[in-house]
Design an enzyme around this catalytic site. Sequence first.
Site, mmCIF file in Angstrom:
data_model
loop_
_atom_site.group_PDB
_atom_site.id
_atom_site.type_symbol
_atom_site.label_atom_id
_atom_site.label_comp_id
_atom_site.label_asym_id
_atom_site.label_seq_id
_atom_site.Cartn_x
_atom_site.Cartn_y
_atom_site.Cartn_z
ATOM 1 N N ASP A 9 -14.433 -17.995 19.361
ATOM 2 C CA ASP A 9 -14.213 -17.949 17.923
ATOM 3 C C ASP A 9 -14.901 -16.669 17.444
ATOM 4 O O ASP A 9 -15.732 -16.102 18.146
ATOM 5 C CB ASP A 9 -14.826 -19.201 17.284
ATOM 6 C CG ASP A 9 -14.861 -19.118 15.772
ATOM 7 O OD1 ASP A 9 -13.797 -18.868 15.180
ATOM 8 O OD2 ASP A 9 -15.949 -19.282 15.201
ATOM 9 N N ASP A 11 -15.967 -15.674 13.600
ATOM 10 C CA ASP A 11 -16.986 -15.797 12.553
ATOM 11 C C ASP A 11 -18.015 -16.862 12.895
ATOM 12 O O ASP A 11 -17.658 -18.022 13.137
ATOM 13 C CB ASP A 11 -16.309 -16.143 11.222
ATOM 14 C CG ASP A 11 -15.532 -14.962 10.676
ATOM 15 O OD1 ASP A 11 -16.166 -13.944 10.356
ATOM 16 O OD2 ASP A 11 -14.295 -15.048 10.585
ATOM 17 N N ASP A 165 -18.676 -22.369 16.685
ATOM 18 C CA ASP A 165 -19.835 -22.697 15.854
ATOM 19 C C ASP A 165 -19.525 -23.730 14.789
ATOM 20 O O ASP A 165 -20.427 -24.161 14.080
ATOM 21 C CB ASP A 165 -20.353 -21.438 15.148
ATOM 22 C CG ASP A 165 -19.411 -20.989 14.051
ATOM 23 O OD1 ASP A 165 -19.840 -20.914 12.886
ATOM 24 O OD2 ASP A 165 -18.237 -20.731 14.346
#
Length: 196
Positions: A9, A11, A165
């Site tokens: 991922d 961001d 995250d």
Amino acid sequence: MQFEGIIFDLDGTLVDTMPAHYRAWRQTAEGHGLVLSEDRFYELGGVPTTRIFSMLSEEQGIKIDPEAAAIQKEEAFVSLLSEVEPIPQVMEVVQENHGKVPMAVATGAMRWVMERILNEQNLSHYFTEFVASEDTERHKPFPDVFLEAARRLGVSPEKCCVYEDAQLGIEAGQAAGMHVIDVRTFHTPRRITAGA
């Protein structure tokens, strides 16, 4: 287990952009009379910007153009890019595996924003494939973004490892049948709002 593909991922995983994203969100949302708490912002990690504006508009009964608001928000965010940095522990993994294991970026971000972040941070050359919000119909927690990344890498999903995250992204990676590493176990983004 030796993985044949690694998917990241963007961001909050590769780059610590979440505080800057929230500042841009708050500024843009307030400009439209909308409210987005920092906790809710983190809960919606991985959901495309346009979709979040549609949800907020509907929930709060304020009519806006979600696509125009999304562009405003992303422009506010990219103006803050000089403040963001890669997450060191994740970058170690990227550097260790560069040239050994095929790697992809799979994000809910718009393609132009993804490219801007990767170029500003000089990270593009580490990856062979890039999947952005425009590349799949369904977004996290659906597994589509990660399955598309695996397809482009030419690696079966069960032989891929995902770094994420956000809870929705973790669910998406699990739904794709991939091994998932939760970046939150070793990295906590700085909060903008006191006590949030």
